[in-house]
Design a protein around this motif. Structure first.
Motif, PDB file in Angstrom:
ATOM      1  N   GLU A 189     -27.003   1.347 -11.855  1.00 26.75           N
ATOM      2  CA  GLU A 189     -26.788   2.983 -12.341  1.00 26.75           C
ATOM      3  C   GLU A 189     -28.250   3.598 -12.489  1.00 26.75           C
ATOM      4  OE1 GLU A 189     -25.439   0.228 -13.645  1.00 26.75           O
ATOM      5  OE2 GLU A 189     -23.233   0.568 -13.615  1.00 26.75           O
ATOM      6  N   PRO A 207     -23.656  10.895  -9.765  1.00 29.72           N
ATOM      7  CA  PRO A 207     -23.853   9.214  -9.250  1.00 29.72           C
ATOM      8  C   PRO A 207     -22.807   9.033  -8.045  1.00 29.72           C
ATOM      9  CG  PRO A 207     -22.892   9.317 -11.338  1.00 29.72           C
ATOM     10  CD  PRO A 207     -23.267  10.615 -11.196  1.00 29.72           C
ATOM     11  N   ALA A 229     -16.232   4.875 -11.965  1.00 24.00           N
ATOM     12  CA  ALA A 229     -17.653   5.414 -12.127  1.00 24.00           C
ATOM     13  C   ALA A 229     -17.860   5.257 -13.850  1.00 24.00           C
ATOM     14  CB  ALA A 229     -17.921   6.733 -11.730  1.00 24.00           C
ATOM     15  N   HIS A 230     -18.991   5.430 -14.202  1.00 25.72           N
ATOM     16  CA  HIS A 230     -19.389   5.462 -15.851  1.00 25.72           C
ATOM     17  C   HIS A 230     -18.896   6.933 -16.163  1.00 25.72           C
ATOM     18  CE1 HIS A 230     -21.390   5.184 -19.672  1.00 25.72           C
ATOM     19  NE2 HIS A 230     -21.689   4.232 -19.121  1.00 25.72           N
ATOM     20  N   PRO A 233     -22.182   9.722 -16.897  1.00 29.08           N
ATOM     21  CA  PRO A 233     -23.047   9.125 -16.249  1.00 29.08           C
ATOM     22  C   PRO A 233     -24.563   9.274 -16.872  1.00 29.08           C
ATOM     23  CG  PRO A 233     -21.780  10.441 -14.827  1.00 29.08           C
ATOM     24  CD  PRO A 233     -21.326  10.592 -16.406  1.00 29.08           C
ATOM     25  N   HIS A 236     -25.534   6.585 -20.003  1.00 29.78           N
ATOM     26  CA  HIS A 236     -25.665   5.147 -19.805  1.00 29.78           C
ATOM     27  C   HIS A 236     -27.076   4.571 -20.521  1.00 29.78           C
ATOM     28  CE1 HIS A 236     -26.557   1.314 -17.655  1.00 29.78           C
ATOM     29  NE2 HIS A 236     -25.068   1.634 -17.201  1.00 29.78           N
TER      30      HIS A 236
END
Length: 645
Positions: A189, A207, A229-230, A233, A236
């Motif tokens: 990431e 992302p 997915a995070h 984003p 992170h």
């Protein structure tokens, strides 16, 4: 209904209603009180006597501290300069505390030096006894057996005994990969965000889905979970720190600032665990088309006695101190080979603490390895036992109150070896960690470069000038132990960085992300010296640089960061800001408290190259690239003017 025994439930008491106690139980309680009351009274009298003894002991300790404060004040009354504190007659608590702190800060390095010189006499009988036990008990059979009369030999025996018990196992091989390649493999990431940050794509960060990376996403050993997915984003951890990367090393001070960045980048996800040791190699082509190189070696980032992934831990320090070559040294040689350093090309090796030990070792073996090491620069490193060739110029920085350079029990050589001793301003709390602190060594280097204290230092700087300047390319490498898979924590004991008023790194990060124009924020602690002495860092990515500097008062950010600084052994602050419209320019400031209670701030700009510097004229006028230094009185963060004294 199925019985409890049938389903495997253990015995239990059924619920019942409490009734009034019976006459027999009341009589039993009364008899017990009559019998035990004298015993309780005796215990109470004993506790009172202990309290009085404790009070007397406290008064005795107070008296001894007062006497010692006066003795120290009188013994050091005529010293010049009055360092680290200006002492006054200890007639009031503040003056007594200052004298005691002053005495303690002088006693620790003296004790480290004397203890190291005497340790062979103190522990040699014990080591010989262990050798005799090893004849009968294999678990005590560790080399060296009899020649244990020097500190390196004692450390070698200790390391061998620890290895037999699963501790301080350094391993044999190192896996060295380019940093970006390692980052893509271990933390995908982060490089994905950095690529977007440095691109000219005007679209918001989006992302790629996990499926595009080849299936399941695994994090923190959760290899059986299919992760999406995070959810946030831009939240992170590690995005801002990874995006802000130094592009050049133009001075002696920047050499140590770059060293600080090398140490931080070994923990990309900011979980306070050492994932890798980062080795930075700076390539420069001089005006005469000659290639010269600077090699940065990381310092200790994990003090856990169990060796882990990162080879720059306490294990490497003890192995190097025993006279053996640690995995970290082999990793540095591998990185130098991968970067393309050829025989005959001049190399400058630098390191702080553990990095300085390895730098001296690599200079000692430079003839065998085939590299033309011409200069070595160390800071806060015990290198007195190194046998560096006469053709290698060495410049060592040692702070007067730093105990770590004295742990080898021997002074640095004089012939061909320059050792500069200095005393940086010490915070008024008398923090020992500030003496062995990489940012304070950077300030010492800046003062030495501005005003060399000796002709030999000036000559060294002149001969090393080719390594610094335009035309540099930075190569970062990630080194891990081949036979380890666990990232060890920085400290073997968990420490919670929580402040009394509720300020935490997480809440500060969340607040800064809500400021207009902010893209990503990282708040993290750097271990750059003593194990428990940390520096708080704030890396902030924004859309545009100039409006943010005008509209967002860094005083507010400082006030929040100071809340973190005042807790648990933190010794300084570091703030870095980079904008997407000027990714080649980084605004940075360092902050720490001095002995008189003021705050010392150094503000400057870092440029990726001459072109970026030429395009940033207005910024240079306000924030000089050569760094602006200011001192702020105590309480400046609550003062709306916020002007340096």
């Amino acid at each position: 209904m199925t019985s409890a025994r049938a389903v495997g439930v253990g015995p239990r008491l059924p619920p019942r209603v409490l009734d009034a106690p019976s006459l027999g139980r009341r009589l039993l309680v009364a008899v017990g009180l009559v019998a035990l009351a004298p015993v309780a009274l005796m215990i109470g009298l004993l506790l009172a006597a202990l309290a009085l003894a404790g009070l007397a002991l406290a008064m005795l300790i107070w008296l001894l501290r007062a006497v010692w404060a006066w003795c120290w004040f009188l013994a050091t009354r005529g010293r010049h300069p009055d360092y680290p504190f200006r002492l006054r007659p200890p007639t009031h608590p503040a003056a007594r505390l200052a004298a005691l702190r002053d005495a303690r800060m002088h006693a620790v390095p003296f004790g480290a030096d004397a203890g190291t010189r005497l340790i062979a006499f103190l522990l040699a009988p014990t080591a010989l006894t262990i050798s005799v036990l090893g004849i009968f008990l294999p678990s005590f059979r560790a080399r060296p057996y009899f020649w244990v009369f020097t500190p390196p030999r004692l450390v070698a025996k200790f390391v061998r005994l620890a290895e037999m018990r699963g501790l301080l196992v350094d391993g044999t091989d190192a896996v060295v990969r380019p940093y970006d390649e390692w980052l893509r493999a271990e933390f995908p990431e982060i490089p994905q965000f950095v690529a977007w940050w440095r691109s000219s794509d005007p679209a918001p960060y989006d992302p790629l889905p996990p499926a595009s990376g080849g299936g399941a996403v695994t994090e923190a050993g959760l290899d059986r979970l299919q992760l999406g997915a995070h959810p946030d984003p831009l939240g992170h951890p590690g995005l801002a720190m990874a995006a802000i990367r130094r592009r050049s090393v133009r001075s002696l001070r920047e050499l140590f600032v770059s060293q600080n960045e090398v140490d931080d980048r070994g923990d990309p996800d900011l979980d306070d665990r050492a994932d890798a040791g980062i080795i930075r190699i700076v390539e420069r082509v001089t005006d005469t088309a000659e290639r010269v190189w600077i090699v940065h070696i990381p310092s200790t980032q994990s003090f856990d006695p169990r060796s882990g992934l990162a080879p720059n831990d306490i294990t490497a320090g003890l192995v190097a101190s025993s006279g053996n070559q640690p995995t970290l040294a082999r990793a540095v040689l591998s990185a130098m080979a991968q970067s393309g350093i050829r025989a005959g090309e001049r190399v400058l090796i630098s390191g702080f603490s553990l990095g300085g030990i390895i730098a001296a070792e690599l200079a000692t073996t430079s003839v065998e390895t085939g590299y033309a090491v011409t200069h070595v620069i160390t800071a806060g490193a015990p290198t007195g036992r190194a046998h560096v060739p006469q053709n290698v110029r060495v410049l060592s920085f040692e702070h007067a109150l730093d105990a770590f350079p004295r742990l080898d029990g021997r002074r640095n050589p004089v012939d061909g070896w320059i050792t500069v001793t200095a005393g940086p301003p010490v915070p008024h709390q008398g923090r020992l960690g500030f003496a062995h602190h990489l940012p304070s060594y950077a300030e010492t280097a800046a003062s030495v470069e501005a005003e060399p204290p000796d002709a030999r230092v000036r000559e060294f700087l002149d001969t090393a000038r080719d390594f610094f300047g335009p035309g540099q390319t930075i190569h970062d490498f990630a080194a891990t132990r081949a036979d380890e898979s666990v990232a060890r924590p920085a400290l073997p004991v968990l420490v919670r960085w929580v402040h009394e008023d509720g300020i935490t790194a997480r809440t500060l990060q969340a607040a800064l992300r809500r400021v207009s124009g902010v893209v990503a924020v990282d708040i993290y602690a750097s271990h750059i010296g003593y194990p428990t002495a940390v520096r708080w860092n704030a890396d902030i990515l924004i859309e545009r640089l100039e409006p943010w500097l005008r509209n967002v008062d860094r005083r507010i950010v400082y006030r929040s960061l100071v809340g973190l600084l005042e807790q648990r052994r933190a010794v300084g602050l570091h703030l870095r800001i980079q904008a997407r419209d000027a990714v080649d320019v980084t605004w940075e400031a360092t902050l720490h408290r001095t002995g008189d209670g003021r705050w010392h701030e150094r503000v400057g700009l870092d440029f990726a190259g001459p072109e970026a510097e030429q395009q940033s004229g207005p910024l240079i006028e306000q924030y000089s690239s050569s760094a602006r230094v200011g001192y702020y009185p105590e309480g400046s963060w609550d003062d709306a003017t916020f002007e340096p004294a």
